[in-house]
Structure formats: C-alpha cells, structure tokens
Scaffold this motif. Structure first.
Motif, PDB file in Angstrom:
ATOM      1  N   SER A  28      33.478 -39.125 -12.495  1.00 38.59           N
ATOM      2  CA  SER A  28      34.554 -39.821 -11.785  1.00 38.59           C
ATOM      3  C   SER A  28      34.681 -39.235 -10.392  1.00 38.59           C
ATOM      4  O   SER A  28      34.139 -38.163 -10.097  1.00 38.59           O
ATOM      5  CB  SER A  28      35.880 -39.696 -12.546  1.00 38.59           C
ATOM      6  N   ALA A  29      35.399 -39.942  -9.519  1.00 40.09           N
ATOM      7  CA  ALA A  29      35.549 -39.502  -8.129  1.00 40.09           C
ATOM      8  C   ALA A  29      37.023 -39.409  -7.764  1.00 40.09           C
ATOM      9  O   ALA A  29      37.790 -40.355  -7.992  1.00 40.09           O
ATOM     10  CB  ALA A  29      34.835 -40.463  -7.175  1.00 40.09           C
ATOM     11  N   ILE A  30      37.407 -38.286  -7.202  1.00 34.35           N
ATOM     12  CA  ILE A  30      38.783 -38.093  -6.773  1.00 34.35           C
ATOM     13  C   ILE A  30      39.213 -39.235  -5.845  1.00 34.35           C
ATOM     14  O   ILE A  30      38.445 -39.679  -4.985  1.00 34.35           O
ATOM     15  CB  ILE A  30      38.932 -36.721  -6.056  1.00 34.35           C
ATOM     16  N   ALA A  31      40.414 -39.749  -6.056  1.00 33.24           N
ATOM     17  CA  ALA A  31      41.006 -40.819  -5.234  1.00 33.24           C
ATOM     18  C   ALA A  31      40.234 -42.131  -5.289  1.00 33.24           C
ATOM     19  O   ALA A  31      40.459 -43.021  -4.481  1.00 33.24           O
ATOM     20  CB  ALA A  31      41.170 -40.359  -3.782  1.00 33.24           C
ATOM     21  N   GLY A  32      39.273 -42.256  -6.245  1.00 34.70           N
ATOM     22  CA  GLY A  32      38.490 -43.480  -6.362  1.00 34.70           C
ATOM     23  C   GLY A  32      37.555 -43.708  -5.187  1.00 34.70           C
ATOM     24  O   GLY A  32      37.280 -44.845  -4.809  1.00 34.70           O
ATOM     25  N   LEU A  33      37.043 -42.620  -4.617  1.00 31.35           N
ATOM     26  CA  LEU A  33      36.182 -42.718  -3.443  1.00 31.35           C
ATOM     27  C   LEU A  33      34.886 -43.465  -3.745  1.00 31.35           C
ATOM     28  O   LEU A  33      34.391 -43.440  -4.857  1.00 31.35           O
ATOM     29  CB  LEU A  33      35.807 -41.308  -2.948  1.00 31.35           C
ATOM     30  N   TYR A  66      32.674 -28.818 -12.713  1.00 24.56           N
ATOM     31  CA  TYR A  66      31.405 -29.400 -12.271  1.00 24.56           C
ATOM     32  C   TYR A  66      31.710 -30.317 -11.088  1.00 24.56           C
ATOM     33  O   TYR A  66      32.408 -31.320 -11.239  1.00 24.56           O
ATOM     34  CB  TYR A  66      30.736 -30.198 -13.396  1.00 24.56           C
ATOM     35  N   ILE A  67      31.181 -29.958  -9.915  1.00 23.30           N
ATOM     36  CA  ILE A  67      31.465 -30.724  -8.701  1.00 23.30           C
ATOM     37  C   ILE A  67      30.156 -31.040  -7.987  1.00 23.30           C
ATOM     38  O   ILE A  67      29.427 -30.134  -7.569  1.00 23.30           O
ATOM     39  CB  ILE A  67      32.403 -29.947  -7.750  1.00 23.30           C
ATOM     40  N   GLU A  68      29.858 -32.316  -7.858  1.00 30.28           N
ATOM     41  CA  GLU A  68      28.702 -32.732  -7.081  1.00 30.28           C
ATOM     42  C   GLU A  68      29.101 -32.581  -5.615  1.00 30.28           C
ATOM     43  O   GLU A  68      29.905 -33.340  -5.090  1.00 30.28           O
ATOM     44  CB  GLU A  68      28.367 -34.188  -7.411  1.00 30.28           C
ATOM     45  N   SER A  69      28.531 -31.571  -4.948  1.00 28.31           N
ATOM     46  CA  SER A  69      29.071 -31.112  -3.673  1.00 28.31           C
ATOM     47  C   SER A  69      28.333 -31.611  -2.444  1.00 28.31           C
ATOM     48  O   SER A  69      28.821 -31.470  -1.321  1.00 28.31           O
ATOM     49  CB  SER A  69      29.099 -29.579  -3.663  1.00 28.31           C
ATOM     50  N   GLY A  70      27.136 -32.194  -2.622  1.00 30.53           N
ATOM     51  CA  GLY A  70      26.395 -32.680  -1.475  1.00 30.53           C
ATOM     52  C   GLY A  70      25.093 -33.331  -1.886  1.00 30.53           C
ATOM     53  O   GLY A  70      24.762 -33.397  -3.075  1.00 30.53           O
ATOM     54  N   SER A  71      24.381 -33.806  -0.880  1.00 32.03           N
ATOM     55  CA  SER A  71      23.122 -34.505  -1.128  1.00 32.03           C
ATOM     56  C   SER A  71      22.137 -34.148  -0.023  1.00 32.03           C
ATOM     57  O   SER A  71      22.494 -34.171   1.158  1.00 32.03           O
ATOM     58  CB  SER A  71      23.367 -36.015  -1.151  1.00 32.03           C
ATOM     59  N   PHE A  72      20.913 -33.806  -0.412  1.00 34.19           N
ATOM     60  CA  PHE A  72      19.902 -33.431   0.572  1.00 34.19           C
ATOM     61  C   PHE A  72      18.953 -34.600   0.784  1.00 34.19           C
ATOM     62  O   PHE A  72      17.878 -34.686   0.205  1.00 34.19           O
ATOM     63  CB  PHE A  72      19.203 -32.148   0.129  1.00 34.19           C
ATOM     64  N   VAL A  73      19.450 -35.516   1.603  1.00 30.23           N
ATOM     65  CA  VAL A  73      18.727 -36.742   1.940  1.00 30.23           C
ATOM     66  C   VAL A  73      18.664 -36.846   3.458  1.00 30.23           C
ATOM     67  O   VAL A  73      19.334 -36.098   4.168  1.00 30.23           O
ATOM     68  CB  VAL A  73      19.436 -37.993   1.362  1.00 30.23           C
ATOM     69  N   SER A  74      17.883 -37.784   3.949  1.00 28.34           N
ATOM     70  CA  SER A  74      17.770 -37.968   5.395  1.00 28.34           C
ATOM     71  C   SER A  74      19.122 -38.397   5.979  1.00 28.34           C
ATOM     72  O   SER A  74      19.714 -39.381   5.524  1.00 28.34           O
ATOM     73  CB  SER A  74      16.730 -39.037   5.710  1.00 28.34           C
ATOM     74  N   ILE A 130      36.494 -29.596  -2.007  1.00 23.11           N
ATOM     75  CA  ILE A 130      35.797 -28.992  -3.149  1.00 23.11           C
ATOM     76  C   ILE A 130      36.597 -27.814  -3.700  1.00 23.11           C
ATOM     77  O   ILE A 130      36.747 -27.660  -4.923  1.00 23.11           O
ATOM     78  CB  ILE A 130      34.375 -28.555  -2.741  1.00 23.11           C
ATOM     79  N   GLU A 131      37.139 -27.014  -2.819  1.00 22.44           N
ATOM     80  CA  GLU A 131      37.915 -25.850  -3.269  1.00 22.44           C
ATOM     81  C   GLU A 131      39.226 -26.263  -3.933  1.00 22.44           C
ATOM     82  O   GLU A 131      39.690 -25.621  -4.877  1.00 22.44           O
ATOM     83  CB  GLU A 131      38.147 -24.893  -2.098  1.00 22.44           C
ATOM     84  N   LYS A 132      39.819 -27.364  -3.495  1.00 27.40           N
ATOM     85  CA  LYS A 132      41.021 -27.877  -4.162  1.00 27.40           C
ATOM     86  C   LYS A 132      40.666 -28.415  -5.551  1.00 27.40           C
ATOM     87  O   LYS A 132      41.448 -28.287  -6.498  1.00 27.40           O
ATOM     88  CB  LYS A 132      41.671 -28.984  -3.321  1.00 27.40           C
ATOM     89  N   LEU A 133      39.492 -29.027  -5.672  1.00 30.36           N
ATOM     90  CA  LEU A 133      39.058 -29.561  -6.966  1.00 30.36           C
ATOM     91  C   LEU A 133      38.767 -28.433  -7.962  1.00 30.36           C
ATOM     92  O   LEU A 133      39.169 -28.510  -9.125  1.00 30.36           O
ATOM     93  CB  LEU A 133      37.822 -30.444  -6.771  1.00 30.36           C
ATOM     94  N   ALA A 177      44.746 -32.870  -4.476  1.00 31.25           N
ATOM     95  CA  ALA A 177      43.391 -32.950  -3.915  1.00 31.25           C
ATOM     96  C   ALA A 177      43.087 -34.378  -3.470  1.00 31.25           C
ATOM     97  O   ALA A 177      42.501 -34.608  -2.405  1.00 31.25           O
ATOM     98  CB  ALA A 177      42.366 -32.481  -4.949  1.00 31.25           C
ATOM     99  N   GLY A 178      43.503 -35.344  -4.280  1.00 30.62           N
ATOM    100  CA  GLY A 178      43.300 -36.751  -3.928  1.00 30.62           C
ATOM    101  C   GLY A 178      44.086 -37.156  -2.699  1.00 30.62           C
ATOM    102  O   GLY A 178      43.583 -37.909  -1.841  1.00 30.62           O
ATOM    103  N   TRP A 179      45.314 -36.690  -2.597  1.00 31.56           N
ATOM    104  CA  TRP A 179      46.129 -37.011  -1.427  1.00 31.56           C
ATOM    105  C   TRP A 179      45.531 -36.390  -0.165  1.00 31.56           C
ATOM    106  O   TRP A 179      45.551 -36.991   0.907  1.00 31.56           O
ATOM    107  CB  TRP A 179      47.566 -36.548  -1.637  1.00 31.56           C
TER     108      TRP A 179
END
Length: 309
Positions: A240-245, A52-60, A42-45, A284-286
């Motif tokens: 979009s997602a870095i490195a096509g994740l 704008y970085i979607e950094s996490g998800s609060f799910v089970s 995230i810090e490299k991005l 960041a992708g590498w």
C-alpha cells in the motif's frame, strides 16, 4: 481477537504492510519532491512502525525523474534497525546502484500481459525475465533478497482481461528464479473480488501462498474489497502507499495505490495486528500531502482531517 467465526472464512492474525509510497507512489506524482522530504517521509513511516519501506528506484532519471534522488535518499537516510529499505532495480546497472548505497533488498518486475511488457519496457515477458538472470546471480552472491512484482494480474489497458493461468506462469518463473516473495499487482485497478479469488487460486497452485503478496490500485474503488478477498484466501502481505500516492503512467485513468491509512484502519477493525501506530501513520500522510500541495486520497485520512477542523 479478529472477526473469525463460523460465518466468516478464517482471517490471518497478523498482516505485513509493504509501504510503497516513497517509490511506487511518488514516482508517478508530477510535483517534484526533494531528497530531504523523501527522507523525512521514510523516517516518519518507520517511526510509525512500518518495517518494510520501498525507498527508491535505480532507473534512468530520463524516464522517471522523480527517482533521480534515490542515491542521495539511501546515503543520507537515518536507518532504523529491523526496517527493510528496498529499491526497485530493473537492470544490472540499477542493481549495482542499489548495492553501492546499501539497499537492504531489491525488487524486479515482470508483467502478466505481453502488450504491457512491450509498451512499458519494450520487450516480451520472456525477454524481460531473461534480463533479470544476472541480477538474481549477483544478488545470490551478495546474499541480497529479491522481491518480484507481477503487473496487470487482473487486467491490462491494452489487452483487457488477463487469464489467471498467465499470471501463474509469470509468478512461478519469478519464484523459480529465486524471488522470495511475489507481489501480484492490479496495475490499473479494475479487479473485483471474484477475479481476485480466481487469480490467487491459480497462482497459489504453483507458488506457495506464504510467498505471495497483493498490490491493488483503487481506480474503481475496489481495492479494500479485493484485499479482504485476498485475506480470506490466506494472503498475509499487502502492499500500500501512504496517502494513496501514485498511479500508472501507462494506463489512462489509473489512480493511486490503495492508501496505507485505509488498509490499516480496516485491518484494525478486523482485529488483525500490523504493529503500526495509526496516529503516526496519519501524520506521515498529511506531511507528504502538504509537500505535494493536495489533500490525501485516503478516505480515512480525509475523515480524520474533517473531524479535526
């Protein structure tokens, strides 16, 4: 100067990239990634200029084990001023978790397919939207912005083609609930430009174009072409997602999100501003590809690596 001329429809001067790799991308990768490495990514991005970085998800964690470290990620992240660190919050418990660690904003999601909604979250589209009402109320009280996702906008693994009007109906409901932006997701990556145009025409008749974003997976290699079609329609926000994740666990064969590197390379070639340092983006992708023990899916990134060797 972008590539506008009498031969081309006008393209936007600037496009906002919504980076979804640390959440939507990593949650579908089977190799566990530590909170430390997620934070480093995230810090490299954000150092590359992504704001704008979607950094996490609060799910089970039972359902999405890769996101079990989201609290730690948000707590220990060195935040850069002006950058949005967003969290996906599918229910009130998730919203409260995101608020406890000061997520900048949150996201909720609906589906344009009844079958997908049932298989994914075990309820109808209407029921899923009703579940978000308390989140919307709480977010409004806390002055927190909410972004809305609509999945399966161009096709469903269970129902096949999805009618553009069905997408428009769900998008409009999310917008009227208070979502400031609606991201239209081709979850299984089967869309083609003609379908994209018809879908955006239907949705933009009911939700303002400047409140829409696109989110394409590259399963059939159509994502960049579809993004170009969306740009011609007036879309100015691209997920979009870095490195096509990533991928979709509920859709067989659905490969990752379109790679941020590939999108930015195309936008640079069109003369469209993004504010992103391309070389820093490649690094960041590498970085995350090395942590996953696999090459980046990004074709542009792979070409740069080949030229380096």
């Amino acid at each position: 100067m972008n590539m506008n001329s009498n031969f081309f429809p006008p393209l936007p001067e600037q496009v906002k990239i919504v980076e979804v790799g640390p959440r939507d991308g990593l949650q579908n990768e089977s190799t566990p990634i530590s909170a430390v490495d997620k934070i480093a990514l995230i810090e490299k991005l954000d150092a590359a200029g992504i704001d704008y970085i979607e950094s996490g998800s609060f799910v089970s964690p039972k359902w999405v084990p890769q996101m079990a470290t989201s609290t730690e990620v948000f707590e220990k992240l060195n935040r850069k001023p002006g950058v949005t660190y967003a969290a996906l919050t599918p229910n009130m418990r998730g919203f409260e978790g995101a608020m406890a660690v000061n997520a900048t904003e949150v996201a909720i999601f609906g589906a344009a397919s009844e079958s997908f909604s049932q298989k994914n979250i075990n309820c109808s589209i209407e029921e899923s939207l009703e579940r978000f009402a308390p989140i919307m109320d709480a977010a409004k009280s806390a002055n927190i912005k909410v972004r809305g996702y609509v999945s399966c906008v161009l096709g469903c693994p269970y129902e096949g083609d999805i009618a553009p009007e069905q997408v428009a109906t769900v998008a409009e409901k999310l917008y009227k609930m208070g979502c400031y932006e609606i991201s239209l997701g081709d979850t299984i990556g089967i869309g083609t430009p003609d379908k994209v145009i018809k879908m955006i025409q239907a949705v933009s008749a009911r939700v303002p174009m400047n409140k829409l974003a696109v989110h394409f997976h590259d399963t059939y290699g159509q994502a960049l072409t579809n993004i170009y079609a969306a740009l011609q329609m007036g879309i100015k926000v691209v997920d979009s997602a870095i490195a096509g994740l990533g991928g979709c666990p509920y859709a067989k064969g659905a490969s990752g999100n379109v790679a941020t590197e590939d999108v930015v390379y195309m936008l640079n070639g069109l003369g469209i501003k993004t504010g992103i340092d391309f070389q820093a983006l490649l690094k960041a992708g590498w970085f995350i590809s090395d942590k996953l023990g696999k090459p980046p899916i990004s074709k542009v990134s792979s070409a740069y690596l080949a030229n380096k060797s």
